[in-house]
Design a protein around this motif. Structure first.
Motif, short mmCIF file in Angstrom:
data_model
loop_
_atom_site.label_atom_id
_atom_site.label_comp_id
_atom_site.label_asym_id
_atom_site.label_seq_id
_atom_site.Cartn_x
_atom_site.Cartn_y
_atom_site.Cartn_z
N LEU A 137 -15.13 -1.98 -8.75
CA LEU A 137 -14.91 -2.92 -9.89
C LEU A 137 -14.07 -2.04 -10.48
O LEU A 137 -12.94 -1.96 -11.33
N VAL A 138 -14.01 -1.02 -9.93
CA VAL A 138 -13.32 0.18 -10.87
C VAL A 138 -11.88 0.69 -9.61
O VAL A 138 -10.58 1.14 -10.50
N GLU A 139 -12.03 0.65 -8.80
CA GLU A 139 -11.12 1.08 -7.77
C GLU A 139 -10.30 0.19 -7.03
O GLU A 139 -11.38 0.23 -5.73
N ALA A 140 -9.26 -0.15 -5.90
CA ALA A 140 -8.68 -1.03 -5.63
C ALA A 140 -8.97 -0.46 -4.43
O ALA A 140 -9.32 -1.36 -3.33
N ALA A 141 -8.95 0.68 -4.00
CA ALA A 141 -8.61 1.70 -2.67
C ALA A 141 -10.26 1.83 -2.57
O ALA A 141 -10.28 1.52 -1.19
N ALA A 142 -10.70 1.16 -3.01
CA ALA A 142 -12.45 1.46 -2.72
C ALA A 142 -12.87 0.06 -1.46
O ALA A 142 -13.31 0.46 -1.13
N ILE A 143 -12.40 -0.65 -1.81
CA ILE A 143 -12.63 -1.78 -0.68
C ILE A 143 -12.72 -1.42 0.31
O ILE A 143 -13.14 -1.69 1.48
N PRO A 144 -10.97 -1.09 1.23
CA PRO A 144 -11.41 -0.35 2.53
C PRO A 144 -11.99 0.22 2.89
O PRO A 144 -12.18 0.80 4.10
N GLY A 145 -11.69 1.12 1.94
CA GLY A 145 -12.62 2.75 2.15
C GLY A 145 -13.93 2.38 2.14
O GLY A 145 -13.92 3.09 3.32
N VAL A 146 -14.84 1.52 1.40
CA VAL A 146 -16.28 1.21 1.88
C VAL A 146 -16.80 0.49 3.96
O VAL A 146 -17.38 1.08 4.13
N PHE A 147 -15.15 -0.22 3.63
CA PHE A 147 -15.11 -1.13 4.54
C PHE A 147 -15.47 0.21 6.06
O PHE A 147 -16.42 -0.31 7.17
N VAL A 148 -14.67 0.81 6.33
CA VAL A 148 -13.51 1.97 7.54
C VAL A 148 -15.36 2.28 7.41
O VAL A 148 -15.56 2.83 8.73
N GLY A 149 -15.54 2.98 6.16
CA GLY A 149 -16.42 4.32 5.98
C GLY A 149 -18.00 3.58 6.82
O GLY A 149 -19.10 4.45 7.65
N CYS A 150 -18.51 1.92 6.48
CA CYS A 150 -19.20 1.45 6.69
C CYS A 150 -18.76 1.61 8.06
O CYS A 150 -20.53 1.62 9.49
N LEU A 151 -17.74 1.05 8.05
CA LEU A 151 -18.00 0.41 10.19
C LEU A 151 -17.60 2.23 11.05
O LEU A 151 -18.60 2.15 12.00
N ILE A 152 -17.69 3.33 10.77
CA ILE A 152 -17.37 4.72 11.09
C ILE A 152 -18.86 4.86 11.16
O ILE A 152 -19.60 5.16 12.18
N ALA A 153 -20.21 4.69 10.36
CA ALA A 153 -21.58 5.22 9.60
C ALA A 153 -21.85 3.88 10.71
O ALA A 153 -22.94 4.76 11.80
N MET A 189 0.60 -1.53 -0.23
CA MET A 189 -0.27 0.55 -0.54
C MET A 189 0.47 0.99 0.16
O MET A 189 1.61 1.32 0.73
N ASN A 190 -0.01 2.04 -0.47
CA ASN A 190 1.17 3.33 -0.75
C ASN A 190 0.15 4.24 -0.47
O ASN A 190 -0.94 4.28 0.02
N THR A 191 1.23 5.73 -0.04
CA THR A 191 0.59 6.76 -0.07
C THR A 191 -1.28 7.06 -1.08
O THR A 191 -2.04 7.89 0.22
N LYS A 192 -0.54 7.60 -1.88
CA LYS A 192 -1.71 7.23 -2.63
C LYS A 192 -3.18 6.51 -2.71
O LYS A 192 -4.25 6.80 -2.33
N TYR A 193 -3.08 4.85 -2.02
CA TYR A 193 -3.57 4.20 -2.29
C TYR A 193 -4.54 4.37 -0.68
O TYR A 193 -5.93 4.48 -0.52
N LEU A 194 -3.97 4.53 0.73
CA LEU A 194 -4.51 5.08 1.60
C LEU A 194 -5.41 6.55 1.56
O LEU A 194 -5.95 6.49 2.07
N SER A 195 -4.81 7.20 0.73
CA SER A 195 -5.42 8.02 0.60
C SER A 195 -7.07 8.60 -0.56
O SER A 195 -7.37 9.08 0.19
#
Length: 161
Positions: A47-63, A1-7
């Motif tokens: 489907l088009v952005e791998a960083a969305a997998i952890p992104g939606v998971f963390v977002g859903c968890l916080i929400a 994972m790089n900075t762009k991916y995490l961002s």
């Protein structure tokens, strides 16, 4: 994972939380037996952005942590709902096209989230809740998710990174 991916993952998580928080004044629309959680549109992004997998998971968890005070579903929704979003996002990333990519979040949320949501609404049977959550998910992912994909494609095509 790089900075762009995490961002990217962090921005997607933040957007998910913001979209859910904006729905809170609408009552149970983000967490009740009939759900149209607009933030779920982001579940099509893997489907088009791998960083969305952890992104939606963390977002859903916080929400779900935020919503636990409004929904009353507690730990099962915080953990279970978030894990379903993670699995849905992962499966979506493996789909060959945007039409089939809609299926994992619709099916998993409809069938699994309905298990505990229906237990909080004894006046509604399980299949009624499955329909309410599944149709809401279909609207969120099928309609709004395609708008998100269109916007993402336009942004990427015009060189905004």
């Amino acid at each position: 994972m790089n900075t762009k991916y995490l961002s990217k993952a962090g921005m997607i998580a933040a957007l998910y939380v913001i979209l859910v928080v904006l729905e809170i004044p609408l009552g149970q629309l983000a967490f009740g037996p009939i759900q149209v959680r607009i933030a779920e549109a982001l579940v099509l992004l893997p489907l088009v952005e791998a960083a969305a997998i952890p992104g939606v998971f963390v977002g859903c968890l916080i929400a779900n942590l935020i919503l636990t005070f409004a929904s009353g579903f507690g730990l099962i929704d915080i953990i279970g709902g978030s894990l379903i979003t993670l699995v849905s996002a992962y499966l979506t990333s493996k789909m060959p096209n945007k039409f089939l990519a809609i299926l994992p979040p619709v099916i998993l949320n409809g069938l699994i989230v309905a298990i505990w949501v229906s237990s909080f609404f004894p006046e509604l049977n399980y299949w009624t809740v499955v329909a309410g959550i599944g149709i809401g998910e279909l609207i969120a992912v099928g309609i709004f998710g395609n708008i998100v994909l269109y916007a993402y494609d336009r942004i990427k095509r015009h060189g905004y990174k």
